[in-house]
Design a protein around this motif. Structure first.
Motif, PDB file in Angstrom:
ATOM      1  N   UNK A   1       0.828  -1.200   0.000  1.00 34.77           N
ATOM      2  CA  UNK A   1       0.000   0.000   0.000  1.00 34.77           C
ATOM      3  C   UNK A   1       0.863   1.251   0.000  1.00 34.77           C
ATOM      4  N   UNK A   2       0.327   2.328  -0.534  1.00 32.60           N
ATOM      5  CA  UNK A   2       1.047   3.594  -0.616  1.00 32.60           C
ATOM      6  C   UNK A   2       0.225   4.731  -0.037  1.00 32.60           C
ATOM      7  N   UNK A   3       0.918   5.723   0.464  1.00 34.68           N
ATOM      8  CA  UNK A   3       0.305   6.988   0.855  1.00 34.68           C
ATOM      9  C   UNK A   3       1.317   8.069   0.530  1.00 34.68           C
ATOM     10  N   UNK A   4       0.856   9.224   0.087  1.00 35.14           N
ATOM     11  CA  UNK A   4       1.764  10.272  -0.328  1.00 35.14           C
ATOM     12  C   UNK A   4       1.125  11.645  -0.228  1.00 35.14           C
ATOM     13  N   UNK A   5       1.956  12.661  -0.248  1.00 33.74           N
ATOM     14  CA  UNK A   5       1.530  14.053  -0.312  1.00 33.74           C
ATOM     15  C   UNK A   5       2.179  14.652  -1.548  1.00 33.74           C
ATOM     16  N   UNK A   6       1.379  14.885  -2.586  1.00 33.13           N
ATOM     17  CA  UNK A   6       1.937  15.376  -3.844  1.00 33.13           C
ATOM     18  C   UNK A   6       2.313  16.848  -3.780  1.00 33.13           C
ATOM     19  N   UNK A   7       1.744  17.591  -2.836  1.00 35.70           N
ATOM     20  CA  UNK A   7       2.140  18.990  -2.689  1.00 35.70           C
ATOM     21  C   UNK A   7       3.561  19.103  -2.144  1.00 35.70           C
ATOM     22  N   UNK A   8       3.972  18.117  -1.352  1.00 29.61           N
ATOM     23  CA  UNK A   8       5.330  18.106  -0.801  1.00 29.61           C
ATOM     24  C   UNK A   8       6.222  17.083  -1.499  1.00 29.61           C
ATOM     25  N   UNK A   9       5.626  16.234  -2.364  1.00 28.44           N
ATOM     26  CA  UNK A   9       6.335  15.180  -3.087  1.00 28.44           C
ATOM     27  C   UNK A   9       7.144  14.288  -2.133  1.00 28.44           C
ATOM     28  N   UNK A  10       6.419  13.645  -1.240  1.00 27.53           N
ATOM     29  CA  UNK A  10       7.010  12.662  -0.345  1.00 27.53           C
ATOM     30  C   UNK A  10       5.939  11.642   0.028  1.00 27.53           C
ATOM     31  N   UNK A  11       6.347  10.472   0.507  1.00 26.03           N
ATOM     32  CA  UNK A  11       5.346   9.462   0.821  1.00 26.03           C
ATOM     33  C   UNK A  11       5.922   8.226   1.467  1.00 26.03           C
ATOM     34  N   UNK A  12       5.040   7.233   1.627  1.00 25.76           N
ATOM     35  CA  UNK A  12       5.371   5.974   2.305  1.00 25.76           C
ATOM     36  C   UNK A  12       4.847   4.797   1.477  1.00 25.76           C
TER      37      UNK A  12
ATOM     38  N   UNK B   1       0.565  -3.063  -7.355  1.00 31.89           N
ATOM     39  CA  UNK B   1       1.283  -1.832  -7.002  1.00 31.89           C
ATOM     40  C   UNK B   1       1.694  -1.034  -8.234  1.00 31.89           C
ATOM     41  N   UNK B   2       1.560   0.267  -8.125  1.00 25.32           N
ATOM     42  CA  UNK B   2       1.875   1.160  -9.230  1.00 25.32           C
ATOM     43  C   UNK B   2       3.305   1.655  -9.115  1.00 25.32           C
ATOM     44  N   UNK B   3       4.023   1.648 -10.215  1.00 26.97           N
ATOM     45  CA  UNK B   3       5.395   2.138 -10.250  1.00 26.97           C
ATOM     46  C   UNK B   3       5.417   3.652 -10.466  1.00 26.97           C
ATOM     47  N   UNK B   4       6.580   4.253 -10.191  1.00 24.84           N
ATOM     48  CA  UNK B   4       6.777   5.661 -10.516  1.00 24.84           C
ATOM     49  C   UNK B   4       6.673   6.584  -9.334  1.00 24.84           C
ATOM     50  N   UNK B   5       5.950   7.688  -9.523  1.00 22.06           N
ATOM     51  CA  UNK B   5       5.868   8.750  -8.530  1.00 22.06           C
ATOM     52  C   UNK B   5       4.721   8.510  -7.544  1.00 22.06           C
ATOM     53  N   UNK B   6       4.835   7.440  -6.793  1.00 20.73           N
ATOM     54  CA  UNK B   6       3.839   7.095  -5.778  1.00 20.73           C
ATOM     55  C   UNK B   6       4.560   6.661  -4.513  1.00 20.73           C
ATOM     56  N   UNK B   7       3.850   6.715  -3.377  1.00 20.58           N
ATOM     57  CA  UNK B   7       4.389   6.237  -2.119  1.00 20.58           C
ATOM     58  C   UNK B   7       5.748   6.820  -1.812  1.00 20.58           C
ATOM     59  N   UNK B   8       6.642   5.958  -1.346  1.00 22.88           N
ATOM     60  CA  UNK B   8       7.983   6.388  -0.990  1.00 22.88           C
ATOM     61  C   UNK B   8       8.806   6.882  -2.156  1.00 22.88           C
ATOM     62  N   UNK B   9       8.337   6.653  -3.386  1.00 18.36           N
ATOM     63  CA  UNK B   9       9.084   7.097  -4.557  1.00 18.36           C
ATOM     64  C   UNK B   9       8.782   8.511  -5.007  1.00 18.36           C
ATOM     65  N   UNK B  10       7.838   9.189  -4.345  1.00 18.05           N
ATOM     66  CA  UNK B  10       7.411  10.524  -4.789  1.00 18.05           C
ATOM     67  C   UNK B  10       8.562  11.514  -4.890  1.00 18.05           C
ATOM     68  N   UNK B  11       9.453  11.506  -3.895  1.00 15.00           N
ATOM     69  CA  UNK B  11      10.502  12.514  -3.854  1.00 15.00           C
ATOM     70  C   UNK B  11      11.845  12.054  -4.367  1.00 15.00           C
ATOM     71  N   UNK B  12      11.890  10.897  -5.018  1.00 15.20           N
ATOM     72  CA  UNK B  12      13.171  10.326  -5.438  1.00 15.20           C
ATOM     73  C   UNK B  12      13.698  10.984  -6.714  1.00 15.20           C
ATOM     74  N   UNK B  13      15.021  11.059  -6.800  1.00 13.77           N
ATOM     75  CA  UNK B  13      15.688  11.573  -7.998  1.00 13.77           C
ATOM     76  C   UNK B  13      17.053  10.906  -8.103  1.00 13.77           C
TER      77      UNK B  13
END
Length: 330
Positions: free
Chosen positions: A17-28, A139-151
């Motif tokens: 499962x994923x949870x994220x905040x797209x305004x801050x681009x971070x998640x779990x 599970x969805x790949x990309x900009x979700x969950x813990x991956x939101x803020x990755x670069x």
């Protein structure tokens, strides 16, 4: 016997499962285990942010982990485990002691902190990620969950980096299944290990072409210690298999998967990275530790490719990402 690509869900014994905040681009990202398991760990980076890591050492009493969290937020993100433990306790999941239940929740975090906002993964986000795992969705790949803020490719700072995220890959040979989930937030560049072609990483000042992070590292010379001790990177992930092994063997499998990092990311495992890979056995299939370790490195490399290709951004989208994160150096 031919390898067969499968969904990571096909391994069984866990939900994501994923949870994220797209305004801050971070998640779990929460991996919640539905059955008894055996886990190991390999830490190859110099700056990990983690909790419960000692449980995986040979001297510790073997514990089945209840959930594994992969998140943003650096050390602040460890607060997400509080919410995960609340959720798991409410659902009576964890180590049973008299009339109590104690969830066992290891966690690793990437550095995705922002100079513009102090929004970080917290207890609510950890709770929500576990709750969302109930959906048992693919599970969805990309900009979700813990991956939101990755670069990736941050040797010259975020302005010349590229977006990355979370990725998955799994293979089956006979009855054996091995999969990987990974959040790629590396200092170095990312390569397709099959061809040697660079697929993501540091850009030139005009953002029109790739530069070579390894060459840039060499050119730093006297500045290198200052540049690389800031610890603002980290690739974290998990190998999951339906094979049955001891905790010592799972630590070996996690260590063997390190070659998947090495052939896909360069430079890797630096003092500015907190690279950590877990390995979890949640099945009863009999297999060989070396075979599974070799497969682990392969699925991890493929999951790294999935993470960077699934999270690509246009230059306009990346400019907005920079506005959220601020002008952090690497």
């Amino acid at each position: 016997m031919n390898l067969k690509e499968i969904s990571i869900k096909d391994i069984g014994g866990f939900r994501i499962g994923n949870a994220q905040n797209y305004d801050a681009m971070t998640g779990v990202t929460a991996i919640v285990f539905d059955r008894e398991n055996t886990a190991g760990i390999d830490i190859s980076g110099g700056g990990p942010a983690a909790r419960e890591s000692y449980l995986f050492t040979p001297l510790a009493y073997k514990q089945s982990i209840t959930a594994l969290l992969l998140s943003g937020g650096s050390a602040y993100g460890l607060a997400a485990a509080t919410g995960a433990m609340q959720y798991l306790e409410e659902h009576r999941m964890g180590y049973r002691l008299m009339d109590m239940v104690i969830p066992i929740v290891p966690q690793s975090c990437i550095f995705d902190l922002s100079t513009k906002t102090k929004v970080r993964p917290d207890a609510k986000m950890g709770y929500d990620a576990c709750q969302n795992a109930e959906l048992d969705a693919l599970p969805k790949s990309g900009n979700v969950g813990g991956g939101c803020g990755a670069s990736v490719g941050k040797i010259c700072g975020l302005k010349r980096a590229q977006k990355s995220g979370i990725g998955y890959y799994a293979l089956q040979v006979g009855h054996l299944k091995v999969g990987a989930v990974v959040i790629v937030n590396a200092l170095g560049d990312v390569f397709d290990f099959r061809s040697g072609k660079k697929v993501a990483g540091a850009m030139n000042a005009e953002r029109t072409a790739f530069m070579d992070s390894e060459e840039e590292l060499y050119s730093m010379q006297n500045k290198i210690q200052q540049k690389l001790t800031e610890g603002t990177n980290t690739t974290i992930g998990a190998i999951i298999t339906n094979a049955s092994f001891s905790q010592q063997e799972m630590c070996k499998i996690a260590a063997m998967s390190r070659s998947g990092l090495a052939r896909s990311i360069n430079p890797v495992g630096t003092s500015a990275d907190g690279d950590t890979v877990y390995a979890v056995s949640c099945g009863g299939v009999k297999s060989d530790c070396n075979l599974v370790g070799t497969l682990a490195s392969r699925v991890l490399s493929m999951a790294i490719l999935d993470a960077v290709t699934s999270s690509k951004m246009t230059e306009e989208e990346y400019a907005r990402f920079l506005q959220i994160k601020g002008e952090l150096s690497c």
